[in-house]
Write a protein that holds these residues in place. Structure first.
Motif, PDB file in Angstrom:
ATOM      1  N   ARG A   1     -21.660   1.249  15.794  1.00 54.32           N
ATOM      2  CA  ARG A   1     -20.208   1.439  16.005  1.00 54.32           C
ATOM      3  C   ARG A   1     -19.837   1.263  17.470  1.00 54.32           C
ATOM      4  O   ARG A   1     -18.767   0.748  17.786  1.00 54.32           O
TER       5      ARG A   1
ATOM      6  N   PHE B   1      -8.287   7.602  21.076  1.00 60.90           N
ATOM      7  CA  PHE B   1      -8.779   8.310  22.263  1.00 60.90           C
ATOM      8  C   PHE B   1      -7.832   8.078  23.442  1.00 60.90           C
ATOM      9  O   PHE B   1      -7.118   7.076  23.489  1.00 60.90           O
TER      10      PHE B   1
ATOM     11  N   ARG C   1      -5.316  -5.656  18.455  1.00 61.88           N
ATOM     12  CA  ARG C   1      -4.886  -4.379  17.873  1.00 61.88           C
ATOM     13  C   ARG C   1      -3.369  -4.243  17.956  1.00 61.88           C
ATOM     14  O   ARG C   1      -2.764  -3.546  17.145  1.00 61.88           O
TER      15      ARG C   1
ATOM     16  N   ALA D   1     -12.862   0.579  10.445  1.00 58.62           N
ATOM     17  CA  ALA D   1     -13.633  -0.537  10.994  1.00 58.62           C
ATOM     18  C   ALA D   1     -13.261  -1.834  10.279  1.00 58.62           C
ATOM     19  O   ALA D   1     -13.122  -2.888  10.903  1.00 58.62           O
ATOM     20  N   PHE D   2     -13.080  -1.750   8.957  1.00 59.77           N
ATOM     21  CA  PHE D   2     -12.697  -2.940   8.192  1.00 59.77           C
ATOM     22  C   PHE D   2     -11.329  -3.450   8.658  1.00 59.77           C
ATOM     23  O   PHE D   2     -11.084  -4.643   8.755  1.00 59.77           O
ATOM     24  N   LEU D   3     -10.449  -2.501   8.957  1.00 62.80           N
ATOM     25  CA  LEU D   3      -9.111  -2.883   9.420  1.00 62.80           C
ATOM     26  C   LEU D   3      -9.153  -3.499  10.810  1.00 62.80           C
ATOM     27  O   LEU D   3      -8.534  -4.535  11.071  1.00 62.80           O
ATOM     28  N   ILE D   4      -9.890  -2.867  11.686  1.00 64.34           N
ATOM     29  CA  ILE D   4      -9.856  -3.269  13.100  1.00 64.34           C
ATOM     30  C   ILE D   4     -10.698  -4.511  13.356  1.00 64.34           C
ATOM     31  O   ILE D   4     -10.336  -5.353  14.176  1.00 64.34           O
ATOM     32  N   HIS D   5     -11.823  -4.626  12.640  1.00 68.32           N
ATOM     33  CA  HIS D   5     -12.721  -5.737  12.937  1.00 68.32           C
ATOM     34  C   HIS D   5     -12.246  -7.013  12.252  1.00 68.32           C
ATOM     35  O   HIS D   5     -12.707  -7.380  11.169  1.00 68.32           O
ATOM     36  N   ARG D   6     -11.306  -7.650  12.870  1.00 71.91           N
ATOM     37  CA  ARG D   6     -10.815  -8.940  12.390  1.00 71.91           C
ATOM     38  C   ARG D   6     -10.243  -9.670  13.600  1.00 71.91           C
ATOM     39  O   ARG D   6      -9.887  -9.046  14.609  1.00 71.91           O
TER      40      ARG D   6
ATOM     41  N   PHE E   1      -6.849 -14.011   8.018  1.00 72.37           N
ATOM     42  CA  PHE E   1      -7.094 -13.654   9.418  1.00 72.37           C
ATOM     43  C   PHE E   1      -8.106 -14.586  10.085  1.00 72.37           C
ATOM     44  O   PHE E   1      -8.226 -14.580  11.298  1.00 72.37           O
ATOM     45  N   PHE E   2      -8.844 -15.329   9.278  1.00 73.55           N
ATOM     46  CA  PHE E   2      -9.936 -16.116   9.847  1.00 73.55           C
ATOM     47  C   PHE E   2      -9.616 -17.604   9.788  1.00 73.55           C
ATOM     48  O   PHE E   2      -9.279 -18.134   8.728  1.00 73.55           O
TER      49      PHE E   2
ATOM     50  N   GLN F   1     -16.314   0.491   2.314  1.00 68.12           N
ATOM     51  CA  GLN F   1     -14.935   0.907   2.023  1.00 68.12           C
ATOM     52  C   GLN F   1     -14.004  -0.297   2.023  1.00 68.12           C
ATOM     53  O   GLN F   1     -14.049  -1.129   2.924  1.00 68.12           O
TER      54      GLN F   1
ATOM     55  N   GLU G   1      -6.256   4.947   6.257  1.00 69.01           N
ATOM     56  CA  GLU G   1      -7.307   4.082   6.810  1.00 69.01           C
ATOM     57  C   GLU G   1      -8.112   4.788   7.886  1.00 69.01           C
ATOM     58  O   GLU G   1      -8.783   4.144   8.682  1.00 69.01           O
TER      59      GLU G   1
ATOM     60  N   MET H   1     -16.015   0.298  18.097  1.00 62.88           N
ATOM     61  CA  MET H   1     -15.286   1.265  17.280  1.00 62.88           C
ATOM     62  C   MET H   1     -15.254   2.648  17.925  1.00 62.88           C
ATOM     63  O   MET H   1     -14.309   3.391  17.737  1.00 62.88           O
TER      64      MET H   1
ATOM     65  N   GLU I   1       0.816  -1.207   0.000  1.00 63.78           N
ATOM     66  CA  GLU I   1       0.000   0.000   0.000  1.00 63.78           C
ATOM     67  C   GLU I   1       0.860   1.272   0.000  1.00 63.78           C
ATOM     68  O   GLU I   1       0.481   2.289  -0.575  1.00 63.78           O
TER      69      GLU I   1
ATOM     70  N   ARG J   1     -14.667 -11.292  17.821  1.00 58.05           N
ATOM     71  CA  ARG J   1     -14.769 -10.617  16.519  1.00 58.05           C
ATOM     72  C   ARG J   1     -14.895 -11.642  15.384  1.00 58.05           C
ATOM     73  O   ARG J   1     -15.577 -11.388  14.380  1.00 58.05           O
TER      74      ARG J   1
ATOM     75  N   HIS K   1     -10.581   6.810   7.447  1.00 56.94           N
ATOM     76  CA  HIS K   1     -12.024   6.854   7.172  1.00 56.94           C
ATOM     77  C   HIS K   1     -12.693   5.806   8.058  1.00 56.94           C
ATOM     78  O   HIS K   1     -12.238   4.671   8.145  1.00 56.94           O
ATOM     79  N   ARG K   2     -13.761   6.218   8.718  1.00 58.81           N
ATOM     80  CA  ARG K   2     -14.268   5.376   9.796  1.00 58.81           C
ATOM     81  C   ARG K   2     -14.649   3.970   9.323  1.00 58.81           C
ATOM     82  O   ARG K   2     -14.482   3.007  10.067  1.00 58.81           O
ATOM     83  N   ASP K   3     -15.122   3.862   8.074  1.00 55.46           N
ATOM     84  CA  ASP K   3     -15.528   2.532   7.612  1.00 55.46           C
ATOM     85  C   ASP K   3     -14.325   1.676   7.265  1.00 55.46           C
ATOM     86  O   ASP K   3     -14.318   0.467   7.504  1.00 55.46           O
ATOM     87  N   LEU K   4     -13.300   2.292   6.688  1.00 57.30           N
ATOM     88  CA  LEU K   4     -12.092   1.532   6.372  1.00 57.30           C
ATOM     89  C   LEU K   4     -11.362   1.153   7.663  1.00 57.30           C
ATOM     90  O   LEU K   4     -10.790   0.059   7.786  1.00 57.30           O
TER      91      LEU K   4
ATOM     92  N   THR L   1     -19.909  -2.344   6.946  1.00 51.71           N
ATOM     93  CA  THR L   1     -20.084  -0.911   7.199  1.00 51.71           C
ATOM     94  C   THR L   1     -20.897  -0.264   6.082  1.00 51.71           C
ATOM     95  O   THR L   1     -21.023  -0.823   4.991  1.00 51.71           O
TER      96      THR L   1
ATOM     97  N   TRP M   1      -6.647  -0.428  -4.202  1.00 51.33           N
ATOM     98  CA  TRP M   1      -5.607  -0.997  -5.064  1.00 51.33           C
ATOM     99  C   TRP M   1      -5.693  -2.513  -5.169  1.00 51.33           C
ATOM    100  O   TRP M   1      -5.074  -3.117  -6.039  1.00 51.33           O
TER     101      TRP M   1
ATOM    102  N   TYR N   1      -9.809  -1.541   0.271  1.00 50.62           N
ATOM    103  CA  TYR N   1      -8.556  -1.018  -0.286  1.00 50.62           C
ATOM    104  C   TYR N   1      -8.654  -0.973  -1.812  1.00 50.62           C
ATOM    105  O   TYR N   1      -8.736  -2.025  -2.461  1.00 50.62           O
TER     106      TYR N   1
ATOM    107  N   TYR O   1     -19.230  -7.873  10.134  1.00 46.00           N
ATOM    108  CA  TYR O   1     -19.597  -6.457  10.233  1.00 46.00           C
ATOM    109  C   TYR O   1     -19.463  -5.816   8.853  1.00 46.00           C
ATOM    110  O   TYR O   1     -18.392  -5.773   8.274  1.00 46.00           O
TER     111      TYR O   1
END
Lengths: 678, 309
Positions: free
Chosen positions: B50, A223, A100, A91-96, B106-107, B89, A84, B55, A11, B78, A86-89, B85, B93, B91, B83
């Motif tokens: 969220r 936060f 963290r 979320a996509f990154l974190i929710h796995r 990851f799963f 959104q 990343e 989140m 990336e 998780r 953007h809140r939805d991206l 959204t 590329w 990636y 989930y």
């Protein structure tokens, strides 16, 4: 984690490639500058910093590297998170199904690899080029890699600061980028340090703190609340540095741009001057105006005009002089003092003869490099030029950081601890001029030759443990004096060359100048000691003059600026702070801590936390209060429907009356029914 | 705690600055249902989801999802939640295949057949780049990535947002027919009431940060009723009706929509002496609009409108 690393590598590869290209061009340009400096020096057309001959020590390269690493590191870290954000991206990154911490390390490992690729690879190539014979006509040793390497590692602190900035949930105009403050402070520390271990520790600590702060931000989505203790502590430290830097910059701008022009404070600087007849005058520079007075304070008048002496006229009367700094005190220490700003710690350019550059390196070896092939040709030592490294170290002379192609005296002598040699660079031979048996040379320098003399120096000055001696080039002493007072308190000796007149029968004056730090420790009680010497080598007169210091009295904006420093700085540097302004500093710290305590109580901090923050603010003053306000998240307060007092909305019950929050008001349209499993 | 609840919140509240986005939310979502989360824009649906997904931290209150505190969802939990959204959104590329490969690493439980099946249903070519996909295709890819780990709880934040009706229908069909299992819970927010009507067992309705309704879909439709009253002339002034949502007055007609229409309301309306009074069945959309629309009485009588103007 492997997938995360691969993803982030892919990336952000484009940014790393851009960085690689820019930095490579920058280094290439620095190398070209080095080559052109060499060419100009060989043709006798250029003076310059000696460090410019070795790209690794060149000021331009180090400055460019510092800026590049800071910007590249910050941009890389920031974009890695910002892409990343953007809140939805996000979320996509974190929710796995990974922690963290794993996500953080995945991104960090990728980021650091890309940083090493973009900034480290060009530096490594430069080092490889520099140490390959035929590219750079200057000495190389691995320690020279240390300054650019430290700058490179400082960039890692910027990288983590960038990560933190991209993640922090704060407003841009408030404290989002304050994490960079610690990295900026580290950069200043690295540049200003003169001992190698200090920047190393600074960088390690800054990287650790910023990495912990960025890791903490990943745990909580940026936060403060919800972070582990280590993350919160690291964030607090990082933001404290950021607030400090911001405050420092703001006060600096305020004082220099706003208050400074409004207040005029004269800059006064005085020192002694000796004329050719051996008379001492006091020269005082005040706001660019120069005045001369005798030691009784009477103004010096020009006999031709009867007016006050002008600098141009006075300069014709000044005696030529030369100084020698005794290095005996530091002889047993490592000569290499780390400093990014000073390349002379590694070597000095001694001579350029027949397209050959002769360097005296920090190990006391006289090394020759062919200016055209840029290859090492061998060393010169008392046993001749045998192509091997000399065994007996030569002594450095003071002030050897700059090579003057036009004004410097061609250097004829060089000394070891026991022997002074006359050097013939054309023949590449050394001839002993003077040898000591029960003594040791402290320092030496050649006479400042006048233009009238066609730069032909006749004498050299030498100091040993016991004597101060002026000699001709055949080793005959012109005069010799006991080194009294001793070199320990008076390491610097200067000689003034006088003219015999009807009124003055002295032809030399010798100045013994006290060591600055020792004199300071002695309360400025060590005077400057001067001896006048007649042709018969007899001391005809002596005098002790009080040391003249810079007028350190500052303007009130400067004093105000120092008053904003936190109280511990006042305690630590008590002698540098203006005492009458200390009270203001303590008062400000007290006011800030009262505000901090009030805020802490208003927002229901525990008693321990309230006391802790109040102490923190008192210690750091305004910067502490700013940090407190930046770090914490401040929940809104509402009026409690029960007790009518303001209550924070983030508590389950009112802090005053323990009443819970009232449920949503019913309007008669609610439709609720218990839900059963389908 | 109710063991059958996959989602449970108690006094869950979120403030952004001085504004409460979600206020004192108490919710229990039973296992195995399709639960629709409705409300106008800015009513707090996305914020709630969220918060439930960890989140954004709640300002106060508590919540659990699959029995775990929403403030500290572990990787294991998780893995059990899919989930999706609202803006789909990804990636840009990556291509479709790379997205699947990236996510699968990851799963522990990854059903490639589902991924390929859903992607195929949306006509996604493996080599197509995400940035070149249409919004509907991207939604389909997101759904494929969400469903492939076979989660036991699906959290879908307005899955049809921005999609054309055909794409939306395709997405909803996939969502329902591919995922519906007896032990799988689907929790989704939507503005498309026709989708909700076709799929949801239960609905929750948010009105300006406050949960106003939470019940089976049929119950909601039953509770919101409209009564049409005809008069020989101008309808008389409306008395106080319990649960009144809207009243529309025209030249000789009065339409009253209210919640919990009962004997008391009927008596009050009959006292107006209409020549005709009939109950009008409402679809979900009409009921929803009445429920969340402007409250009070509206007049479309020309003479009164002129007098007002």
């Amino acid at each position: 984690m492997k997938a995360m690393i691969q993803k982030d590598l892919r990336e952000n590869l484009k940014l790393a490639l851009i960085g690689l290209l820019i930095f490579s061009l920058l280094l290439l340009q620095a190398y070209q500058t080095c080559i052109s400096t060499l060419t100009n020096m060989l043709t006798g057309n250029s003076s310059g910093q000696i460090g410019a001959l070795q790209p690794l020590l060149a000021t331009g390269l180090l400055t460019g590297t510092a800026f590049f690493c800071a910007i590249f590191g910050t941009a890389l870290g920031w974009l890695q998170t910002r892409n990343e954000a953007h809140r939805d991206l996000w979320a996509f990154l974190i929710h796995r199904p990974v922690t963290r911490t794993e996500i953080f390390w995945g991104k960090t490992i990728a980021g650091l690899c890309l940083y090493a690729f973009g900034a480290g690879l060009p530096l490594a190539v430069l080092v490889a080029v520099v140490r390959t014979p035929g590219y750079v006509a200057a000495p190389f040793e691995w320690a020279m890699v240390v300054p650019p390497a430290l700058i490179f590692f400082t960039g890692i602190a910027y990288y983590f600061a960038g990560l933190l900035t991209g993640l922090r949930q704060a407003r841009w105009y408030a404290s989002r980028c304050f994490g960079l403050g610690l990295a900026i402070a580290t950069s200043f520390g690295v540049v200003a340090s003169t001992v190698f271990w200090i920047p190393t520790v600074l960088i390690a600590v800054a990287v650790l703190i910023l990495a912990a702060a960025a890791w903490g931000a990943y745990q909580s989505g940026g936060f403060y609340r919800g972070q582990p203790v280590a993350g919160r502590l690291a964030l607090t430290v990082a933001l404290t540095a950021g607030c400090g830097v911001a405050l420092f910059a703001s006060v600096g701008l305020l004082v220099n741009l706003v208050l400074g022009p409004l207040t005029h404070h004269p800059y006064v600087w005085s020192y002694y001057q000796m004329t050719r007849d051996g008379t001492i005058y006091k020269e005082t520079n005040r706001d660019g105006n120069t005045e001369y007075a005798d030691l009784d304070g009477h103004p010096l008048l020009d006999p031709k005009t009867g007016q006050k002496m002008e600098p141009k006229e006075f300069s014709k009367r000044i005696a030529y002089g030369r100084g020698v700094l005794s290095t005996l005190k530091y002889r047993n220490r490592d000569q290499y003092q780390y400093s990014i700003q000073n390349a002379s710690g590694f070597f000095s350019l001694w001579n350029i003869t027949d397209k050959t550059l002769w360097y005296l390196d920090r190990h006391g070896k006289l090394l020759g490099y062919d200016g055209q092939t840029r290859k090492f040709i061998g060393s010169l030592d008392p046993h001749g030029n045998d192509g091997k490294l000399a065994s007996e170290p030569f002594l450095q002379r003071a002030d050897s950081n700059y090579y003057n192609a036009y004004g410097d005296v061609p250097q004829k002598i060089i000394a070891t601890a026991k022997t002074v040699y006359q050097v013939d660079f054309k023949e590449r031979t050394l001839k002993p001029v003077f040898t000591l048996t029960n003594d040791e040379i402290g320092g030496y320098d050649e006479e400042e030759a006048s233009y009238e003399d066609n730069h032909a120096a006749k004498n050299f000055l030498i100091t040993t443990r016991k004597t101060v001696c002026l000699m001709d080039y055949d080793g005959r002493p012109i005069f010799a004096l006991p080194y009294k007072p001793g070199y320990f308190e008076y390491p610097q000796v200067e000689i003034s060359f006088l003219q015999l007149t009807n009124s003055s029968m002295n032809n030399f004056a010798v100045w013994f100048l006290p060591d600055y730090l020792m004199n300071k420790a002695a309360g400025w009680k060590l005077p400057e000691h001067i001896l006048w010497i007649a042709p018969a080598q007899t001391v005809t007169k002596s005098a002790d003059l009080p040391v003249l210091r810079l007028d350190e009295e500052s303007s009130w904006p400067d004093k105000l600026a120092t008053a904003l420093l936190p109280p511990p700085v006042h305690v630590e540097f008590d002698d540098k702070i203006y005492k009458s302004w200390n009270l203001l500093s303590y008062t400000l710290a007290l006011v800030c801590s009262v505000i901090g305590w009030t805020l802490a109580r208003r927002y229901n901090f525990s008693t321990t936390a309230s006391i802790g923050w109040t102490l923190f603010i008192f210690l750091l003053g305004i910067a502490g209060l700013l940090t407190f306000m930046c770090v914490q998240e401040w929940p809104v307060r509402e009026i409690c429907t029960n007790c009518k007092k303001f209550r924070a909305v983030d508590r389950e019950s009112c802090e005053h009356c323990e009443a819970p929050f009232s449920p949503p008001e019913k309007n008669g349209t609610e439709i609720f029914e218990p839900l059963a499993k389908v | 705690m109710n063991n059958e609840s996959v989602i449970q919140t108690r006094n869950l509240t979120k403030y952004f600055g001085g504004k409460a986005a979600v206020y004192e939310l108490n919710l229990d979502v039973p296992r195995g249902c399709v639960f629709a989360f409705l409300g106008r824009n800015g009513s707090g649906k996305t914020t709630t989801i969220r918060m439930l997904m960890g989140m954004v931290p709640p300002t106060r209150g508590t919540g659990t999802i699959l029995g775990h505190d929403i403030r500290a969802l572990t990787p294991e939990v998780r893995a059990r939640i899919g989930y999706l959204t609202e803006e789909h959104q990804l990636y840009g590329w990556m291509n479709v295949k790379q997205c699947g490969e990236f996510q699968s690493k990851f799963f522990a439980k990854w059903n490639g057949r589902i991924f390929r099946g859903v992607a195929g249903h949306f006509g996604l070519k493996p080599e197509a780049r995400v940035k070149d996909l249409s919004r509907g295709e991207r939604a389909g890819l997101c759904l494929a990535l969400t469903l492939a780990p076979e989660p036991e709880l699906l959290m879908l934040d307005d899955p049809g947002l921005g999609l054309d009706p055909v794409a939306r229908r395709g997405l909803v069909e996939s969502m329902i027919f591919l995922t519906r299992k007896s032990d799988r819970t689907i929790f989704f927010s939507s503005h498309h009431l026709s989708d909700v009507e076709r799929t949801a067992d239960y609905i929750a309705v948010f009105d300006r940060s406050i949960l106003r309704a939470c019940c089976p879909l049929e119950k909601f439709q039953e509770s919101v009723q409209q009564v049409r009253l005809r008069f020989p002339g101008t309808p008389p002034a409306l008395p106080k009706i319990p649960g009144l949502l809207q009243a529309v007055r025209t030249e000789n007609e009065l339409r009253v929509t209210c919640v919990h229409y009962n004997g008391e309301a009927e008596t009050a309306l009959r006292a107006l002496s209409p020549v005709e009074m009939e109950s009008v069945p409402l679809g979900l959309e009409d009921a929803f609009i009445s429920y969340l629309g402007e409250r009070g009485e509206k007049t479309f009588i020309l003479s009164e409108m002129e007098a007002q103007s």
